[in-house]
Design an enzyme around this catalytic site. Structure first.
Site, PDB file in Angstrom:
ATOM      1  CG  HIS A 137      15.323  30.582 -16.744  1.00  0.00           C
ATOM      2  ND1 HIS A 137      15.277  29.963 -17.601  1.00  0.00           N
ATOM      3  CD2 HIS A 137      16.255  30.701 -15.542  1.00  0.00           C
ATOM      4  CE1 HIS A 137      15.565  28.309 -17.184  1.00  0.00           C
ATOM      5  NE2 HIS A 137      16.144  28.915 -15.702  1.00  0.00           N
ATOM      6  CD  GLN A 217      13.617  33.183  -9.518  1.00  0.00           C
ATOM      7  OE1 GLN A 217      13.579  32.896  -8.465  1.00  0.00           O
ATOM      8  NE2 GLN A 217      14.055  31.547 -10.117  1.00  0.00           N
TER       9      GLN A 217
HETATM   10  C1  LIG Z   1      13.298  33.630 -14.081  1.00  0.00           C
HETATM   11  C2  LIG Z   1      13.002  31.371 -14.654  1.00  0.00           C
HETATM   12  N1  LIG Z   1      12.093  31.677 -15.848  1.00  0.00           N
HETATM   13  C3  LIG Z   1      11.947  29.681 -15.854  1.00  0.00           C
HETATM   14  C4  LIG Z   1      11.922  28.797 -15.233  1.00  0.00           C
HETATM   15  C5  LIG Z   1      12.105  28.025 -15.260  1.00  0.00           C
HETATM   16  O1  LIG Z   1      11.333  27.835 -14.608  1.00  0.00           O
HETATM   17  P1  LIG Z   1      11.015  25.612 -14.776  1.00  0.00           P
HETATM   18  O2  LIG Z   1      12.250  25.055 -14.616  1.00  0.00           O
HETATM   19  O3  LIG Z   1      10.136  25.263 -13.317  1.00  0.00           O
HETATM   20  O4  LIG Z   1       9.681  24.775 -15.881  1.00  0.00           O
HETATM   21  C6  LIG Z   1      12.754  29.304 -13.873  1.00  0.00           C
HETATM   22  C7  LIG Z   1      14.055  28.084 -13.220  1.00  0.00           C
HETATM   23  O5  LIG Z   1      14.767  28.729 -12.786  1.00  0.00           O
HETATM   24  C8  LIG Z   1      13.242  30.795 -13.713  1.00  0.00           C
HETATM   25  O6  LIG Z   1      13.933  30.919 -12.657  1.00  0.00           O
END
Ligand SMILES: Cc1ncc(COP(=O)(O)O)c(C=O)c1O
Length: 420
Positions: A137, A217
């Site tokens: 991500h 996730q």
């Molecule tokens: C694999 C992964 N990492 C990080 C994030 C970021 O999470 P947050 O927006 O809650 O900080 C997400 C959000 O979709 C994610 O799916």
């Protein structure tokens, strides 16, 4: 709903996983969208909140609220006890060796940025290398790129195969004397791939390199044991596990956290302040400047109680059935491509429909009350790897049903008819 699905669902309920009862805990699932029952399949972005968590938040706001850690009065002590109690619940849930290794943050992104600032800026320098994977991500790429820009360090990327599985031999070859950190996702949000993080951590430790795992996730869907994984850092968000927004966790090994600089300065993170010198508080408070989202932290504790009441193994088994069934149904659809076919997969189904832009797929499904996410899922390098700009993504959770999978399949058929 086909009769065979009804029968399957009934058998499952008899076996103890009563999805109907679980659904009754989630008031939002009673919504009608465009006159149709809501089919909520956007859980990887954010999941819904059950009544026990909503009620816990209400109790806090109506009978327990005051600022924490500072007061000797009843409400402050009550709020502090609840907030710190939730930290204990988190520590137990992830099997952290010590409670002080559990830091409240605003979410996964904030947790990763905390490590970047507190660890990366102190211990990663010019020409050093950070290993990430092709499945990350953006929140596990961009902070490291910012660090590389600042320090003159380099990113090295673990590639994946056409199924979306990381190439572990290539991973092993990326290490050298300049490797300072591995930052990898436990489960890919775009493809659903479950990475073999325990094995990958052991490889990194064999080279003396610490590992940060992005668990955003994973933690909502499976039992995670940070002691067993032996990860150095583990980051996650409450809102993807039926909890409130604005709160998340960074787990870190105490010996690393103690060496790290605080990310933010302010109240609560100090032991003493003079104009000459400030002495920082002990961990975890050193990393928790200012008034935190107290209600959200307490809500996270209630969320964990709720999930544990059902059982993480049972939730994982239910989701496994959903993704297996959905995959089988989608494989029968001509002109539909499943993107991400790893052998070890969470309940995420990314797909494209031939000749139809994913946004159009999402818009037509919405007419049927079906919520899926469309776009690059904040994982543009994954899309680039598969040569596509975007996908539609259905992501399932503990309250989804096989009948909802059928509704999705019928919706995709309708998309094809409209564009056919
Ligand atoms: C694999 C992964 N990492 C990080 C994030 C970021 O999470 P947050 O927006 O809650 O900080 C997400 C959000 O979709 C994610 O799916």
């Amino acid at each position: 709903m086909t009769s065979s699905v009804s029968a399957l669902q009934a058998v499952r309920s008899a076996g103890g996983y009563d999805v109907g009862r679980i659904r009754a805990d989630f008031p939002i699932l009673d919504l009608k969208v465009n006159g149709k029952p809501l089919v909520f399949l956007d859980n990887a972005a954010s999941s819904q909140m059950p009544r026990p968590v909503i009620e816990r938040l209400e109790r806090y706001q109506t009978a327990e609220h005051a600022n924490i850690h500072r007061g000797v009065h009843y409400l402050s002590e009550t709020a502090t006890a609840a907030y710190e109690g939730a930290r204990r619940t988190v520590a137990r849930f992830i099997n952290a060796p010590e409670e002080r290794e559990v830091i409240y943050t605003r979410g996964t992104t904030d947790s990763i940025n905390l490590v970047m600032h507190g660890y990366g800026r102190a211990f990663i320098g010019e020409n050093d290398e950070i290993i990430v994977s092709q499945l990350e991500h953006h929140s596990n790429i961009v902070p490291w790129q910012m660090l590389c820009e600042e320090k003159g360090a380099k990113l090295r990327v673990i590639p994946c195969n056409d199924a979306g599985e990381l190439l572990l031999e290539e991973y092993g070859r990326l290490f050298n004397a300049r490797t300072k950190l591995v930052a990898i996702t436990h489960v890919s949000n775009a493809l659903g791939t479950i990475n073999p993080v325990k094995e990958m951590i052991a490889t990194a430790h064999g080279h003396g390199v610490p590992v940060l795992v992005d668990g955003a996730q994973a933690i909502p869907h499976m039992k995670v044991d940070v002691r067993d994984l032996d990860c150095d850092f583990y980051a996650f968000s409450a809102h993807k596990m039926c909890g409130p927004t604005g709160i998340g966790i960074l787990y870190g090994k105490a010996r690393l956290l103690e060496k790290m600089r605080p990310f933010e300065g302010g109240g609560d993170m100090i032991l003493s302040v003079t104009f000459e010198k400030t002495t920082y508080n002990v961990i975890p408070h050193k990393f928790e400047a200012g008034t935190p989202p107290i209600a959200a932290g307490i809500g996270l504790g209630a969320t964990i109680d709720y999930l544990e009441g059902i059982g993480m193994e049972r939730i994982a088994a239910h989701e496994h059935e959903l993704i297996a069934y959905a995959t089988g149904q989608f494989e029968k659809l001509d002109g539909v491509r499943i993107v991400g076919t790893a052998r070890e997969k969470a309940a995420v189904l990314s797909f494209s429909v031939k000749g139809v832009h994913p946004h159009d797929v999402g818009t037509i499904l919405n007419e049927d009350g079906i919520a899926v996410r469309t776009g690059h899922h904040c994982a543009q390098p994954v899309m680039q790897r598969f040569g596509i700009p975007a996908t539609a993504r259905a992501s399932f959770y503990l309250y989804n049903t096989l009948a909802e999978v059928d509704a999705l399949v019928a919706g995709v058929r309708r998309v094809q008819k409209i564009f056919g």
